[in-house]
Write an enzyme that holds these catalytic residues in place. Structure first.
Site, PDB file in Angstrom:
ATOM      1  N   THR A 143       2.490  -0.929   8.836  1.00 43.00           N
ATOM      2  CA  THR A 143       3.179  -1.273   9.980  1.00 43.00           C
ATOM      3  C   THR A 143       2.228  -1.268  11.454  1.00 43.00           C
ATOM      4  OG1 THR A 143       5.217  -0.033   9.119  1.00 43.00           O
ATOM      5  CG2 THR A 143       5.160  -0.570  11.439  1.00 43.00           C
ATOM      6  N   PRO A 146       2.460   4.951   1.255  1.00 42.45           N
ATOM      7  CA  PRO A 146       2.855   5.213   2.649  1.00 42.45           C
ATOM      8  C   PRO A 146       1.931   5.878   3.562  1.00 42.45           C
ATOM      9  CG  PRO A 146       4.427   5.984   0.888  1.00 42.45           C
ATOM     10  CD  PRO A 146       3.190   5.639   0.231  1.00 42.45           C
ATOM     11  N   GLY A 147       1.701   5.698   4.862  1.00 43.99           N
ATOM     12  CA  GLY A 147       0.893   5.929   5.654  1.00 43.99           C
ATOM     13  C   GLY A 147      -0.542   5.352   5.800  1.00 43.99           C
ATOM     14  N   THR A 148      -0.563   4.197   4.964  1.00 43.64           N
ATOM     15  CA  THR A 148      -2.016   3.656   4.953  1.00 43.64           C
ATOM     16  C   THR A 148      -2.152   2.840   6.204  1.00 43.64           C
ATOM     17  OG1 THR A 148      -1.071   2.061   3.489  1.00 43.64           O
ATOM     18  CG2 THR A 148      -2.346   3.897   2.595  1.00 43.64           C
ATOM     19  N   GLY A 149      -0.982   2.391   6.893  1.00 38.80           N
ATOM     20  CA  GLY A 149      -1.263   1.680   8.426  1.00 38.80           C
ATOM     21  C   GLY A 149      -0.471   0.353   8.145  1.00 38.80           C
ATOM     22  N   GLU A 173      -7.243  32.786  -8.595  1.00 38.37           N
ATOM     23  CA  GLU A 173      -7.818  31.845  -7.766  1.00 38.37           C
ATOM     24  C   GLU A 173      -9.448  31.768  -8.056  1.00 38.37           C
ATOM     25  OE1 GLU A 173      -6.130  29.594  -6.361  1.00 38.37           O
ATOM     26  OE2 GLU A 173      -4.298  30.656  -6.342  1.00 38.37           O
ATOM     27  N   GLY A 204       0.797  -1.218  -0.189  1.00 40.89           N
ATOM     28  CA  GLY A 204      -0.064   0.036   0.222  1.00 40.89           C
ATOM     29  C   GLY A 204       0.539   1.219   0.112  1.00 40.89           C
TER      30      GLY A 204
END
Length: 701
Positions: A238, A233-236, A453, A231
């Site tokens: 670990t 990075p940061g998806t969980g 903008e 997945g």
């Protein structure tokens, strides 16, 4: 039976090796002790020869007769002679000994020497030396130093083993340095993981297999050998592994892929062997290898290399293919680069399951926010469902960071609970940075930024397939944006049609188009918009098969699906050039259509830009109110009423423990001086598209 019979033999061999090692240490210690004793004697003789001089016995008697001797000491068969003060002795070679010296000679069997010393009034003595038993002399002189030396060696070896060194520079370097966790030691369980129901289900089945193997083996099912977590990075990934450690109730070995590789050749393979040997001793257990791509990359056959990483991979392949599945050893691995892993590592039998840990959907983000806010004190006005809608595309790590930033913001503002505005402001801070309140922008530049903008926002609002505008600001932020337009989807979308992509390109190019239509100029603030529009157009042509000239031919290959998503072109040079011409044609057509939309709605463009210059930050609801001819002040922004939460500064949303009554209740404030810091009427935010940066690209979202 064979295994049980071999255990005593293995134990005897180990004891024999230990005794041989101890005997070797004793021999070395004894040799060193004897060598030190002789060295001590040699050094004593050298010291004595430098401060004394040997003379003949007859010379000694002559010195006594001549009155040059002050004192005589009889000891160990020698006579030590101390001359009288001021006497200078000269030997046969003419060398003079004037001060800080003694003379000595060998004591002969001469009974008359004592009468002679008495006659010439020379003091003489023989010091008393207590006799020590031979055993005691042996113990003190040889045995005790040997024991002390053996102890020193043992301590030295243990210290070097802990530090990873040893004799010859290897020591314990081949040992695995995996961390071992037991039940609940990580402090994380599946209750702490949200938004990844499919991944949790696969891992829960593996854990249940370890706990209750009988119900699976009853129908012939085998324990899976490995599971690969894949997945962004940061998806969980670990975090899921830590939750497995907390739920498994079995030993859990955790190590990073880079922990196998050292400068010594063969160390990585040795550590792999040691890791699986240690795991086999405590099976059933789980081995987790984080960032496995550090050692699992595809083996390079171009040069026939045999480097350290390849040896480590070969050993890992052998261990995963060779260990007995009945022992209950399961290998978990995590990576965000599955495309670079060796095919032999990914085949069934090594990693039987590939678990994708993807970005959470709306329901997953809501559950993740509920998990991360369990220990956060929330105000009454907090609506996590609104926050989940506003944070489309965020991963679990983003949401955790956002909640923490919201808590920090509440503390800075002297509040005892986090409100809805804190959460929205922290989301924008995480993706765009804080406001740069000290930046000085000229009126002409501010006008260009405002029209830039508003151009993004107006073109997005006038297109059917574009994402709705959430927020517009011309306040500079720390990540390089001088202003931005935040677009967030109203609902979850997993597919993009050709119309969606073209609408997105028109929205991105509308900022530059507004500069050209109103200010008759072009600025560097559109740099990031142009990059992203070009990338979308190239994907439309080369990857998605949406251009008629190339039909459904794929011209590029994705290199890092879960990282930056870049790809390389794998086509002929002529095709590559034709694809570039197609991209230019798409960009030019979308640019012209964006300008046409702005010219057609010039009156609305001026009205929204004037309101933005006045307020500096407005919401998408305020912009739509202007387009519909309504009062922009009477709008709601993701649960914040009255525009952007412009409420009475003295009134805070009540805490959950306070009952709502007919009158607003001020929120309890922290002790000490509570001077409210100066704050803009809007929240710091970060763009998802339409960033305006001067000289540098803004944040890519």
């Amino acid at each position: 039976m064979d295994n049980n019979n071999n255990k005593p033999n293995n134990r005897n061999d180990k004891n024999k090796r230990n005794l041989n090692g101890l005997f070797t240490l004793l021999v070395w210690a004894l040799v060193l002790t004897i060598a030190l004793q002789y060295l001590n004697v040699y050094l004593g003789d050298s010291t004595r020869s430098s401060s004394s001089h040997e003379i003949m016995y007859s010379e000694f008697k002559d010195l006594v007769r001549e009155g040059h001797v002050q004192e005589v000491v009889f000891q160990d068969g020698n006579i030590t002679i101390t001359p009288v003060e001021g006497y200078v002795y000269t030997d046969a070679d003419g060398i003079e000994y004037s001060e800080n010296y003694t003379l000595f000679t060998v004591a002969l069997n001469d009974p008359g020497i004592y009468d002679m010393l008495d006659e010439y009034e020379v003091d003489y003595t023989s010091p008393y030396v207590p006799q020590m038993p031979f055993i005691m002399e042996l113990m003190i002189g040889y045995v005790l130093p040997s024991v002390l030396m053996v102890g020193a060696f043992v301590l030295l070896f243990r210290f070097m083993a802990k530090k990873g060194g040893g004799i010859g520079g290897i020591g314990n370097v081949g040992k695995s340095n995996a961390k071992v966790y037991m039940e609940k030691q990580t402090g994380v369980t599946f209750a702490d993981v949200a938004g990844q129901d499919e991944a949790k289900e696969s891992l829960e089945e593996i854990i249940d297999f370890l706990h209750n193997p009988a119900k699976y083996t009853a129908i012939g099912a085998k324990l899976p050998k490995g599971a690969l977590l894949v997945g962004s990075p940061g998806t969980g990934k670990t975090l899921l592994a830590k939750a497995v450690a907390g739920e498994a109730n079995v030993p859990f070995f955790s190590i990073s892929g880079s922990g196998f590789v050292e400068m010594f050749v063969g160390v990585g393979a040795s550590r792999v062997r040691d890791l699986f040997q240690e795991a086999a001793k405590v099976a059933p257990c789980i081995i987790f290898i984080d960032e496995i791509d550090a050692i699992g990359k595809t083996r390079d056959t171009r040069f026939g290399g045999n480097d350290e990483r390849e040896q480590t991979l070969n050993q890992l392949l052998a261990e995963m293919d060779g260990f007995d599945p009945g022992k209950g050893i399961i290998v978990l691995a995590a990576t965000n680069r599955p495309e670079v892993l060796d095919k032999a590592l990914l085949r069934p039998g090594r990693f039987d399951r590939r678990i994708t840990v993807d970005r959470p959907n709306l329901a997953g983000r809501l559950k993740t926010l509920e998990v991360h806010t369990r220990k956060i004190r929330l105000a009454e006005d907090v609506d996590l469902n609104k926050i989940a809608q506003a944070t489309a595309g965020c991963v679990g790590a983003d949401l955790a960071n956002m909640v923490n930033e919201a808590a920090l913001r509440a503390v800075r503002h002297r509040r005892l609970a986090v409100n809805q505005e804190d959460l929205l402001a922290s989301f924008e801070v995480v993706i765009a940075g804080a406001e740069k309140k000290g930046t000085v922008i000229t009126e002409s530049e501010k006008r260009i930024i405002a029209y830039h903008e508003v151009g993004h926002a107006l073109v997005a609002a006038k297109q059917k397939n574009a994402q709705p505008v959430t927020k517009i600001t011309i306040v500079p932020h720390t990540q390089g944006a001088l202003g931005y337009t935040l677009n967030l989807p109203e609902e979850e979308k997993f597919l993009m049609s050709k119309e969606d992509i073209l609408a997105e390109i028109r929205t991105l190019l509308a900022g530059r188009s507004a500069e050209e239509v109103v200010c008759n100029t072009q600025t560097s603030g559109a740099a990031n918009d142009i990059e992203r529009a070009t990338e979308l157009a190239r994907n439309l042509v080369a990857r998605f098969g949406m251009y008629e000239e190339f039909d459904m031919m794929a011209l590029g290959t994705v290199n890092s699906q879960y990282l930056d998503g870049t790809y390389s072109m794998n086509c002929a040079q002529e095709t590559y050039a034709a694809a570039d011409r197609a991209v230019v044609q798409i960009i030019r057509q979308c640019h012209q259509e964006a300008k046409a939309l702005l010219v057609e709605n010039r009156e609305m463009l001026d009205a929204i830009a004037a309101y933005l210059l006045k307020k500096e930050t407005i919401t998408g609801q305020e912009m739509m109110a202007i387009l519909e001819g309504k009062d922009p002040e009477q709008t709601e922004y993701f649960g914040i009423t009255n525009g952007r939460g412009q409420q009475d500064a003295s009134i805070e949303p009540p805490a959950k423990s306070i009952h709502i009554v007919s009158e607003p209740i001020p929120m309890p404030m922290a002790d000490g001086p509570m001077e409210e810091p100066e704050e803009r009427t809007d929240s710091s935010a970060n763009p998802s598209e339409g960033d305006f940066a001067a000289g540098a690209d803004p944040d890519n979202q």
